[in-house]
Design an enzyme around this catalytic site. Structure first.
Site, mmCIF file in Angstrom:
data_model
loop_
_atom_site.group_PDB
_atom_site.id
_atom_site.type_symbol
_atom_site.label_atom_id
_atom_site.label_comp_id
_atom_site.label_asym_id
_atom_site.label_seq_id
_atom_site.Cartn_x
_atom_site.Cartn_y
_atom_site.Cartn_z
ATOM 1 N N ASP A 164 0.872 -1.175 0.000
ATOM 2 C CA ASP A 164 0.000 0.000 0.000
ATOM 3 C C ASP A 164 0.912 1.228 0.000
ATOM 4 O O ASP A 164 2.059 1.167 0.452
ATOM 5 C CB ASP A 164 -0.892 0.024 1.258
ATOM 6 C CG ASP A 164 -2.122 0.927 1.107
ATOM 7 O OD1 ASP A 164 -3.240 0.390 0.985
ATOM 8 O OD2 ASP A 164 -1.962 2.166 1.099
ATOM 9 N N ASP A 181 3.602 2.665 -4.003
ATOM 10 C CA ASP A 181 2.701 3.595 -4.691
ATOM 11 C C ASP A 181 2.501 3.043 -6.097
ATOM 12 O O ASP A 181 3.421 3.083 -6.920
ATOM 13 C CB ASP A 181 3.332 4.995 -4.730
ATOM 14 C CG ASP A 181 2.466 5.996 -5.483
ATOM 15 O OD1 ASP A 181 1.477 5.571 -6.128
ATOM 16 O OD2 ASP A 181 2.791 7.194 -5.443
ATOM 17 N N VAL A 182 1.307 2.546 -6.376
ATOM 18 C CA VAL A 182 1.065 1.852 -7.651
ATOM 19 C C VAL A 182 1.179 2.772 -8.860
ATOM 20 O O VAL A 182 1.305 2.298 -9.993
ATOM 21 C CB VAL A 182 -0.316 1.170 -7.678
ATOM 22 C CG1 VAL A 182 -0.379 0.035 -6.680
ATOM 23 C CG2 VAL A 182 -1.443 2.168 -7.473
ATOM 24 N N ASN A 238 -5.757 -3.505 -6.949
ATOM 25 C CA ASN A 238 -6.959 -3.104 -6.219
ATOM 26 C C ASN A 238 -7.073 -1.597 -6.012
ATOM 27 O O ASN A 238 -8.042 -1.117 -5.433
ATOM 28 C CB ASN A 238 -6.909 -3.843 -4.859
ATOM 29 C CG ASN A 238 -8.031 -3.490 -3.943
ATOM 30 O OD1 ASN A 238 -9.195 -3.608 -4.313
ATOM 31 N ND2 ASN A 238 -7.703 -3.034 -2.743
ATOM 32 N N TYR A 282 -14.292 8.142 -12.724
ATOM 33 C CA TYR A 282 -14.331 6.805 -12.122
ATOM 34 C C TYR A 282 -14.861 5.793 -13.133
ATOM 35 O O TYR A 282 -14.301 4.707 -13.299
ATOM 36 C CB TYR A 282 -15.210 6.865 -10.879
ATOM 37 C CG TYR A 282 -15.089 5.683 -9.943
ATOM 38 C CD1 TYR A 282 -13.871 5.329 -9.374
ATOM 39 C CD2 TYR A 282 -16.213 4.927 -9.609
ATOM 40 C CE1 TYR A 282 -13.777 4.257 -8.499
ATOM 41 C CE2 TYR A 282 -16.132 3.858 -8.736
ATOM 42 C CZ TYR A 282 -14.905 3.524 -8.181
ATOM 43 O OH TYR A 282 -14.824 2.454 -7.319
ATOM 44 N N LYS A 340 -12.687 2.620 -14.513
ATOM 45 C CA LYS A 340 -13.130 1.248 -14.258
ATOM 46 C C LYS A 340 -13.620 0.572 -15.548
ATOM 47 O O LYS A 340 -13.492 -0.650 -15.699
ATOM 48 C CB LYS A 340 -14.223 1.233 -13.182
ATOM 49 C CG LYS A 340 -13.736 1.727 -11.809
ATOM 50 C CD LYS A 340 -12.585 0.899 -11.263
ATOM 51 C CE LYS A 340 -12.293 1.225 -9.794
ATOM 52 N NZ LYS A 340 -11.180 0.425 -9.240
ATOM 53 N N THR A 368 -16.515 0.468 3.120
ATOM 54 C CA THR A 368 -15.076 0.642 3.387
ATOM 55 C C THR A 368 -14.816 2.133 3.606
ATOM 56 O O THR A 368 -15.757 2.936 3.659
ATOM 57 C CB THR A 368 -14.234 0.194 2.179
ATOM 58 O OG1 THR A 368 -14.480 1.117 1.098
ATOM 59 C CG2 THR A 368 -14.563 -1.211 1.723
HETATM 60 N N1 LIG Z 1 -16.034 0.593 -1.457
HETATM 61 C C1 LIG Z 1 -16.805 0.576 -2.537
HETATM 62 O O1 LIG Z 1 -18.018 0.879 -2.477
HETATM 63 C C2 LIG Z 1 -16.221 0.187 -3.866
HETATM 64 C C3 LIG Z 1 -17.099 -0.110 -4.923
HETATM 65 C C4 LIG Z 1 -16.566 -0.477 -6.160
HETATM 66 C C5 LIG Z 1 -15.208 -0.540 -6.321
HETATM 67 N N2 LIG Z 1 -14.371 -0.248 -5.284
HETATM 68 C C6 LIG Z 1 -12.931 -0.324 -5.531
HETATM 69 O O2 LIG Z 1 -12.315 -1.120 -4.544
HETATM 70 C C7 LIG Z 1 -10.930 -0.759 -4.465
HETATM 71 C C8 LIG Z 1 -10.511 -0.668 -3.012
HETATM 72 O O3 LIG Z 1 -11.237 0.365 -2.379
HETATM 73 P P1 LIG Z 1 -11.812 0.258 -0.896
HETATM 74 O O4 LIG Z 1 -13.266 0.423 -0.998
HETATM 75 O O5 LIG Z 1 -11.280 -0.941 -0.211
HETATM 76 O O6 LIG Z 1 -11.235 1.624 -0.303
HETATM 77 P P2 LIG Z 1 -10.308 1.969 0.943
HETATM 78 O O7 LIG Z 1 -10.340 3.455 1.016
HETATM 79 O O8 LIG Z 1 -10.708 1.181 2.157
HETATM 80 O O9 LIG Z 1 -8.855 1.478 0.520
HETATM 81 C C9 LIG Z 1 -8.123 2.115 -0.483
HETATM 82 C C10 LIG Z 1 -6.652 1.860 -0.234
HETATM 83 O O10 LIG Z 1 -5.933 2.372 -1.366
HETATM 84 C C11 LIG Z 1 -4.708 2.856 -0.905
HETATM 85 N N3 LIG Z 1 -4.092 3.717 -1.906
HETATM 86 C C12 LIG Z 1 -4.474 4.975 -2.275
HETATM 87 N N4 LIG Z 1 -3.633 5.458 -3.204
HETATM 88 C C13 LIG Z 1 -2.705 4.479 -3.445
HETATM 89 C C14 LIG Z 1 -1.561 4.398 -4.297
HETATM 90 N N5 LIG Z 1 -1.211 5.416 -5.089
HETATM 91 N N6 LIG Z 1 -0.836 3.253 -4.282
HETATM 92 C C15 LIG Z 1 -1.186 2.224 -3.481
HETATM 93 N N7 LIG Z 1 -2.242 2.256 -2.637
HETATM 94 C C16 LIG Z 1 -3.008 3.379 -2.628
HETATM 95 C C17 LIG Z 1 -5.096 3.581 0.377
HETATM 96 O O11 LIG Z 1 -3.978 3.857 1.207
HETATM 97 C C18 LIG Z 1 -6.097 2.596 0.981
HETATM 98 O O12 LIG Z 1 -5.440 1.679 1.848
HETATM 99 C C19 LIG Z 1 -10.791 0.526 -5.282
HETATM 100 O O13 LIG Z 1 -10.274 0.210 -6.542
HETATM 101 C C20 LIG Z 1 -12.224 1.014 -5.424
HETATM 102 O O14 LIG Z 1 -12.401 1.794 -6.570
HETATM 103 C C21 LIG Z 1 -14.847 0.097 -4.054
#
Ligand SMILES: NC(=O)c1ccc[n+]([C@@H]2O[C@H](COP(=O)([O-])OP(=O)(O)OC[C@H]3O[C@@H](n4cnc5c(N)ncnc54)[C@H](O)[C@@H]3O)[C@@H](O)[C@H]2O)c1
Length: 271
Positions: free
Chosen positions: A59, A85-86, A112, A176, A180, A210
């Site tokens: 992360d 950092d991805v 992710n 977004y 996606k 989340t």
């Molecule tokens: N939560 C939802 O409703 C939802 C719905 C559809 C898709 N998603 C997708 O799920 C994935 C995970 O999101 P989540 O809901 O677990 O959110 P989250 O906020 O709990 O986690 C996101 C994580 O990404 C990390 N991050 C941010 N920038 C980064 C970078 N440059 N390099 C590496 N890590 C980085 C953050 O530190 C955090 O730990 C995302 O791709 C999001 O778009 C989430």
């Protein structure tokens, strides 16, 4: 531990529990997870470790990755943290070297990273748009490019976290949806390109409780649950289960697919 009930977790069998595990499918295997310090990524780290994987928890929040890896190890799992950092293409070869030096193999890459960027298209500036695509889409390019040799050697799998925003339009999230949607098309493309060597799939979550939802007003959460046929927001563990499935041999005949995990939100006409 409290028992899951149909009332508390609609859509789940009353005898099941979110911690229910099938037999270990990842014993002797290694997974690299991105954005795994919280939410879906952290739940996936826990799930894969429970199923026997050695998990490299990465992360941009290095301290958060350390916390998750520590939590996994405390429960007897095998995990290491790495700050990654991805969006930095130069950091990716180093991350792959780390996993190679650790276990010598890479069986599952879970890409992710992503975050919501609200704003109608006429309100977005260039920097916000490009940064958004860099996080959710360019990162897939960087990660796959660096990991192909190791994944090919293991006959591995890639699972990318997409979103239902790729499937249905929600007003106010064009960046977004574009990012996606790109993920969705890219997994199909890569599945064909690397067929027989690496499987590529996307898990496509609906609303999942989340960090992304931290600031959402209660009213919006209730409304979203009501529009979801299963009647609740998803939990990170719901998505982790799908990632584990797609990354396992149970899905060995599945590639190039977008698996929607949204409690039925995208197939419902409920307003
Ligand atoms: N939560 C939802 O409703 C939802 C719905 C559809 C898709 N998603 C997708 O799920 C994935 C995970 O999101 P989540 O809901 O677990 O959110 P989250 O906020 O709990 O986690 C996101 C994580 O990404 C990390 N991050 C941010 N920038 C980064 C970078 N440059 N390099 C590496 N890590 C980085 C953050 O530190 C955090 O730990 C995302 O791709 C999001 O778009 C989430």
């Amino acid at each position: 531990m409290s028992r899951t009930t149909p009332e508390s977790h609609p859509g789940r069998h009353p005898d099941s529990h979110p911690d229910h595990r099938p037999a270990a499918r990842f014993t002797g295997r290694t997974a690299l997870l991105t954005a795994a310090a919280s939410g879906i990524g952290a739940a996936t780290a826990r799930r894969l470790a429970d199923e026997g994987a050695s998990v490299l928890v990465t992360d941009v929040d290095a301290a958060g990755a350390e916390r998750v890896a520590e939590e996994v190890r405390a429960k007897g799992g095998d995990a290491r943290p790495l700050g990654l950092d991805v969006t930095n293409p130069e950091a990716w070869p180093e991350a792959i070297r780390t996993v190679e030096e650790w276990t010598g193999r890479l069986d599952l890459l879970h890409l992710n990273a992503g975050r919501n960027l609200p704003g109608a298209i006429h309100e977005l500036d260039d920097t916000s748009w490009h940064n958004h695509l860099r996080l959710a889409l360019d990162s897939v390019f960087y990660g796959v490019r660096a990991a192909v040799p190791l994944l090919s050697a293991a006959g591995g799998a890639v699972v990318v976290t997409g979103s239902v925003h790729a499937v249905i339009g929600f007003s106010g999230f064009p960046a977004y949806a574009a990012a996606k949607g790109g993920v969705s098309a890219l997994v199909r493309q890569l599945a064909v390109e690397y067929a027989g060597r690496i499987r590529f799939n996307a898990v496509v979550p609906g609303a999942v409780d989340t960090g992304l939802w931290t600031d959402a007003p209660d009213e919006y959460r209730v409304q979203t649950a009501a529009r979801t046929p299963v009647g609740r927001l998803g939990e990170p563990e719901d998505i982790a289960a799908a990632v584990a499935f797609l990354g396992s041999d149970d899905a060995s005949f599945i590639t190039g697919q977008n698996l929607v995990v949204d409690g039925g939100r995208s197939i419902s006409s409920q307003e």
